[in-house]
Enzyme design. Structure first.
Site, mmCIF file in Angstrom:
data_model
loop_
_atom_site.group_PDB
_atom_site.id
_atom_site.type_symbol
_atom_site.label_atom_id
_atom_site.label_comp_id
_atom_site.label_asym_id
_atom_site.label_seq_id
_atom_site.Cartn_x
_atom_site.Cartn_y
_atom_site.Cartn_z
ATOM 1 N N ASP A 99 0.867 -1.185 0.000
ATOM 2 C CA ASP A 99 0.000 0.000 0.000
ATOM 3 C C ASP A 99 0.903 1.234 0.000
ATOM 4 O O ASP A 99 1.613 1.489 0.969
ATOM 5 C CB ASP A 99 -0.892 -0.019 1.236
ATOM 6 C CG ASP A 99 -1.996 1.031 1.189
ATOM 7 O OD1 ASP A 99 -2.118 1.707 0.144
ATOM 8 O OD2 ASP A 99 -2.715 1.175 2.177
ATOM 9 N N GLU A 113 -2.343 0.283 -4.520
ATOM 10 C CA GLU A 113 -2.232 -0.903 -3.667
ATOM 11 C C GLU A 113 -2.494 -2.170 -4.471
ATOM 12 O O GLU A 113 -3.211 -2.158 -5.476
ATOM 13 C CB GLU A 113 -3.185 -0.824 -2.474
ATOM 14 C CG GLU A 113 -4.643 -0.747 -2.837
ATOM 15 C CD GLU A 113 -5.562 -0.801 -1.601
ATOM 16 O OE1 GLU A 113 -5.269 -1.575 -0.671
ATOM 17 O OE2 GLU A 113 -6.562 -0.060 -1.593
#
Length: 354
Positions: A9, A104
């Protein structure tokens, strides 16, 4: 074999890219958003988050909380370019990649291209290479499944790593607040609280039958998640469900003034359709009233939309089906989407004729 899943992420991705491009703004509260007071925040730097600013917050509210914030209009072309750089790094380690958005993705590194036995080491190397190539940081979660890896990646932000080994899964989950479960929003959380459940430990005390009674089909999944069970594979071939776009007006508009902005939205949507080569048979209109009530209308046709005029005509027909009080209702947002996509072979054949 126990899976080794990594969730990467990027940290405050859009804001971090803008700070990289404008280093003189480092240390300042930077917001990525259009400056209209009716816009919402796309991303906020960590400095801006200290004032309570966050993604999806209205710019009006953000200005109240942090009047001196610096606003930068989003540059999605740049963000996509950086996202492709990051994706290329992932592919050095595995082909099993499931992007969730530009910033992500899940990676299955159980068997990886470099033969690295430790998933934690894979995650560390990916973090290092992302920073070396893009000057951006990313956080990583390492776990035996996607559910746990996603939670873990948010644990030590920014630029952190959290590892949940199989032997520690139940201990890790024990005191976890239920709002940490991906997909649990305000409505579900409120229902948990009414049932006197606040942590995973509370959820684990309930039977599968009881959870299914209260939460329907989702109850079975909640039962498994409470025990750290998630059998979903990392799937890089998940098709897009819809291509859509929307806009929030600078001022609320009456029904009779919606056609012009709707035509503009149709043009923007058509540009996305062409870029993604996703030609759909279903067109969906979305309206949000001044009182924040959502109105949707949808129509599925026998053949896909192969021109901007097709989309405009479909949108106009859907607008006519809105049964609101056309004299008094005001609208703050209009959106348009297409779905039920044609097969690739059908698209290629049709486009060769146009």
């Amino acid at each position: 074999m126990t899976r080794k899943i990594v969730h990467i992420d990027m940290d405050a991705f859009y804001a971090s890219v803008e700070l990289r491009e404008n280093p003189q703004l480092r240390g300042l509260p930077v917001v990525v958003a259009w400056e209209s007071i009716r816009s919402v925040i796309v991303a906020a730097s960590y400095e801006a988050r200290k004032y309570g600013l966050r993604s999806a917050m209205s710019v009006r509210r953000a200005r109240q909380l942090c009047p001196h914030a610096i606003y930068i209009a989003p540059n999605f072309t740049l963000y996509r370019d950086v996202s492709r750089q990051v994706r290329a790094i992932f592919m050095q380690y595995t082909d099993r990649i499931e992007p969730l958005s530009l910033d992500e993705a899940y990676l299955d590194v159980t068997v990886n291209h470099k033969g690295i036995a430790s998933a934690t080491e894979v995650a560390r190397r990916i973090q290092q290479e992302i920073f070396q190539q893009t000057s951006l940081t990313a956080s990583a979660g390492v776990a035996p499944n996607k559910f746990l890896a996603k939670i873990a990646s948010d644990w030590n932000k920014p630029n952190g790593i959290c590892v949940i080994p199989p032997s520690k899964v139940l201990a890790f989950l024990q005191d976890l607040p239920l709002e940490k479960i991906p997909g649990v929003g305000r409505v579900t959380l409120a229902k948990f609280h009414r049932l006197n459940m606040k942590t995973i430990a509370d959820l684990r005390q309930r039977s599968q039958w009881e959870l299914t009674y209260h939460f329907g089909r989702h109850g079975h999944r909640l039962y498994e998640l409470a025990r750290g069970i998630d059998m979903r594979e990392v799937d890089g071939n998940q098709p897009s469900q819809q291509v859509s776009t929307e806009t929030t007006f600078d001022r609320d508009l009456p029904y009779i003034q919606l056609q012009e902005p709707l035509d503009a939205i149709a043009t923007k949507l058509w540009e996305q359709v062409l870029r993604k080569r996703k030609f759909g048979r279903t067109v969906t209109l979305k309206l949000k009233t001044a009182s924040f009530r959502i109105v949707t209308r949808s129509q599925t046709y026998s053949s896909p939309m192969y021109s901007v005029d097709d989309i405009r005509q479909a949108a106009a027909m859907l607008l006519e089906r809105v049964e609101a009080d056309k004299r008094h209702t005001l609208y703050r947002l209009v959106g348009l989407g297409v779905s039920t996509f044609a097969e690739v072979d059908e698209v290629d054949a049709q486009m060769s004729l146009l």
